[in-house]
Design a protein around this motif. Sequence first.
Motif, PDB file in Angstrom:
ATOM      1  N   TRP A  37       8.838  48.384 -18.108  1.00  0.00           N
ATOM      2  CA  TRP A  37       9.819  49.001 -19.016  1.00  0.00           C
ATOM      3  C   TRP A  37      10.799  49.679 -18.409  1.00  0.00           C
ATOM      4  N   ARG A  38      10.710  50.531 -17.284  1.00  0.00           N
ATOM      5  CA  ARG A  38      11.587  51.219 -16.505  1.00  0.00           C
ATOM      6  C   ARG A  38      12.548  50.127 -15.847  1.00  0.00           C
ATOM      7  N   ALA A  39      11.823  48.929 -15.385  1.00  0.00           N
ATOM      8  CA  ALA A  39      12.769  48.113 -14.620  1.00  0.00           C
ATOM      9  C   ALA A  39      13.805  47.491 -15.590  1.00  0.00           C
ATOM     10  N   ALA A  40      13.349  47.191 -16.903  1.00  0.00           N
ATOM     11  CA  ALA A  40      14.124  46.692 -18.082  1.00  0.00           C
ATOM     12  C   ALA A  40      15.023  47.662 -18.782  1.00  0.00           C
ATOM     13  N   GLY A  41      14.834  49.156 -18.273  1.00  0.00           N
ATOM     14  CA  GLY A  41      15.600  49.937 -18.878  1.00  0.00           C
ATOM     15  C   GLY A  41      15.498  50.170 -20.232  1.00  0.00           C
ATOM     16  N   ALA A  42      14.131  49.777 -20.892  1.00  0.00           N
ATOM     17  CA  ALA A  42      13.726  49.986 -22.127  1.00  0.00           C
ATOM     18  C   ALA A  42      13.147  51.195 -22.565  1.00  0.00           C
ATOM     19  N   PRO A  43      13.145  51.740 -23.754  1.00  0.00           N
ATOM     20  CA  PRO A  43      12.800  53.307 -24.061  1.00  0.00           C
ATOM     21  C   PRO A  43      11.235  53.268 -23.965  1.00  0.00           C
ATOM     22  N   VAL A  44      10.998  54.336 -23.135  1.00  0.00           N
ATOM     23  CA  VAL A  44       9.622  54.898 -22.860  1.00  0.00           C
ATOM     24  C   VAL A  44       9.572  56.339 -23.670  1.00  0.00           C
ATOM     25  N   VAL A  45       8.363  56.584 -24.326  1.00  0.00           N
ATOM     26  CA  VAL A  45       8.060  57.748 -24.780  1.00  0.00           C
ATOM     27  C   VAL A  45       6.662  58.293 -24.165  1.00  0.00           C
ATOM     28  N   HIS A  46       6.752  59.411 -23.797  1.00  0.00           N
ATOM     29  CA  HIS A  46       5.317  59.914 -23.035  1.00  0.00           C
ATOM     30  C   HIS A  46       4.780  61.218 -24.270  1.00  0.00           C
ATOM     31  N   VAL A  47       3.798  60.873 -24.749  1.00  0.00           N
ATOM     32  CA  VAL A  47       3.017  61.854 -25.683  1.00  0.00           C
ATOM     33  C   VAL A  47       2.293  62.727 -24.965  1.00  0.00           C
ATOM     34  N   ARG A  48       2.198  63.919 -25.049  1.00  0.00           N
ATOM     35  CA  ARG A  48       1.299  64.951 -24.590  1.00  0.00           C
ATOM     36  C   ARG A  48       0.416  65.708 -25.626  1.00  0.00           C
ATOM     37  N   HIS A  49      -0.613  65.718 -25.620  1.00  0.00           N
ATOM     38  CA  HIS A  49      -1.783  66.556 -26.669  1.00  0.00           C
ATOM     39  C   HIS A  49      -1.539  68.095 -26.018  1.00  0.00           C
ATOM     40  N   MET A  50      -1.093  69.095 -26.932  1.00  0.00           N
ATOM     41  CA  MET A  50      -0.977  70.457 -26.850  1.00  0.00           C
ATOM     42  C   MET A  50      -2.007  71.106 -27.795  1.00  0.00           C
ATOM     43  N   SER A  51      -3.245  71.627 -27.227  1.00  0.00           N
ATOM     44  CA  SER A  51      -4.075  72.225 -27.964  1.00  0.00           C
ATOM     45  C   SER A  51      -3.788  73.552 -28.711  1.00  0.00           C
ATOM     46  N   ARG A  52      -4.348  73.821 -29.791  1.00  0.00           N
ATOM     47  CA  ARG A  52      -4.195  74.985 -30.602  1.00  0.00           C
ATOM     48  C   ARG A  52      -5.232  75.806 -30.218  1.00  0.00           C
ATOM     49  N   THR A  53      -6.225  75.607 -29.601  1.00  0.00           N
ATOM     50  CA  THR A  53      -7.482  76.449 -29.094  1.00  0.00           C
ATOM     51  C   THR A  53      -7.193  77.037 -27.731  1.00  0.00           C
ATOM     52  N   PRO A  54      -7.276  78.232 -27.613  1.00  0.00           N
ATOM     53  CA  PRO A  54      -7.152  78.904 -26.406  1.00  0.00           C
ATOM     54  C   PRO A  54      -8.488  78.298 -25.771  1.00  0.00           C
ATOM     55  N   GLY A  55      -8.332  78.200 -24.231  1.00  0.00           N
ATOM     56  CA  GLY A  55      -9.392  77.815 -23.388  1.00  0.00           C
ATOM     57  C   GLY A  55      -9.529  76.439 -23.395  1.00  0.00           C
ATOM     58  N   SER A  56      -8.629  75.613 -24.231  1.00  0.00           N
ATOM     59  CA  SER A  56      -9.167  74.039 -24.162  1.00  0.00           C
ATOM     60  C   SER A  56      -8.192  73.840 -22.813  1.00  0.00           C
ATOM     61  N   PRO A  57      -8.671  72.633 -22.011  1.00  0.00           N
ATOM     62  CA  PRO A  57      -8.074  72.244 -21.011  1.00  0.00           C
ATOM     63  C   PRO A  57      -6.734  71.721 -21.370  1.00  0.00           C
ATOM     64  N   PHE A  58      -6.301  71.607 -22.499  1.00  0.00           N
ATOM     65  CA  PHE A  58      -5.106  70.985 -23.027  1.00  0.00           C
ATOM     66  C   PHE A  58      -4.212  72.232 -23.810  1.00  0.00           C
ATOM     67  N   TRP A  59      -4.648  73.301 -23.380  1.00  0.00           N
ATOM     68  CA  TRP A  59      -3.880  74.655 -23.900  1.00  0.00           C
ATOM     69  C   TRP A  59      -2.493  74.685 -23.051  1.00  0.00           C
ATOM     70  N   PRO A  60      -1.628  74.879 -23.695  1.00  0.00           N
ATOM     71  CA  PRO A  60       0.016  75.100 -22.641  1.00  0.00           C
ATOM     72  C   PRO A  60      -0.364  75.974 -21.259  1.00  0.00           C
ATOM     73  N   GLY A  61      -0.040  75.338 -20.263  1.00  0.00           N
ATOM     74  CA  GLY A  61       0.057  75.831 -19.212  1.00  0.00           C
ATOM     75  C   GLY A  61      -1.152  75.707 -18.386  1.00  0.00           C
ATOM     76  N   GLN A  62      -2.293  75.151 -18.869  1.00  0.00           N
ATOM     77  CA  GLN A  62      -3.449  74.702 -18.042  1.00  0.00           C
ATOM     78  C   GLN A  62      -3.251  73.215 -17.264  1.00  0.00           C
ATOM     79  N   PRO A  63      -3.730  73.147 -16.172  1.00  0.00           N
ATOM     80  CA  PRO A  63      -3.569  71.902 -15.393  1.00  0.00           C
ATOM     81  C   PRO A  63      -3.760  70.782 -16.393  1.00  0.00           C
ATOM     82  N   GLY A  64      -5.083  70.712 -17.131  1.00  0.00           N
ATOM     83  CA  GLY A  64      -5.205  69.722 -17.936  1.00  0.00           C
ATOM     84  C   GLY A  64      -4.050  69.112 -18.785  1.00  0.00           C
ATOM     85  N   ALA A  65      -3.272  70.037 -19.338  1.00  0.00           N
ATOM     86  CA  ALA A  65      -2.207  69.707 -20.106  1.00  0.00           C
ATOM     87  C   ALA A  65      -1.144  68.969 -19.541  1.00  0.00           C
TER      88      ALA A  65
END
Length: 182
Positions: A37-65
């Motif tokens: 996709w990058r070589a073709a200059g085509a659009p890429v979207v990256h989705v990231r889950h950000m948890s609403r649960t404190p202590g989750s590995p996907f909580w903002p600022g955690q390495p898992g996020a």
Amino acid sequence: MRALIIIDMQQGMAGPAAGVRNNPDAERHIAALLDAWRAAGAPVVHVRHMSRTPGSPFWPGQPGAEFQPRLAPLAHEHVVEKNVPDCFVNSGLERWLRVRGIDAVVLAGVSTNNSVEASARSAGNLGFATQVVADACYAYAKTDYAGVPRSADDVHWMALSNLDGEYAAIVDTAGLLATLED
């Protein structure tokens, strides 16, 4: 125009702590799609889950996020943050795609039966020509509602079966990459 949407390829999804999974080659296939996709200059979207649960590995600022380094977005690539499985809910993604004239999406990422399936259903229902790349997704083993343990492969293939022909076309990396060369 067709956009590649990579779902939840975050550090918290890497390694054995995330659970027993199938398709250990998924990241390699996702990287091949991303490179094409990058070589073709085509659009890429990256989705990231950000948890609403404190202590989750996907909580903002955690390495898992954080994104896995090999699959991290470039500065000009679009990033969507979500806090539910479906990347179209409360994210502005549909508007972003429509403003750019994008009418087709290719989905890859994790997990097949959760965020990928939920997002593919919405994409299909919203009228996008939707493809899910089977070998660029993976799932985790899970016990079903009847109490029967299901392997990660069973969960993965059933999720793809739920989507096939109803919401999305199921494809593989090699076949999809061949269509980019046409």
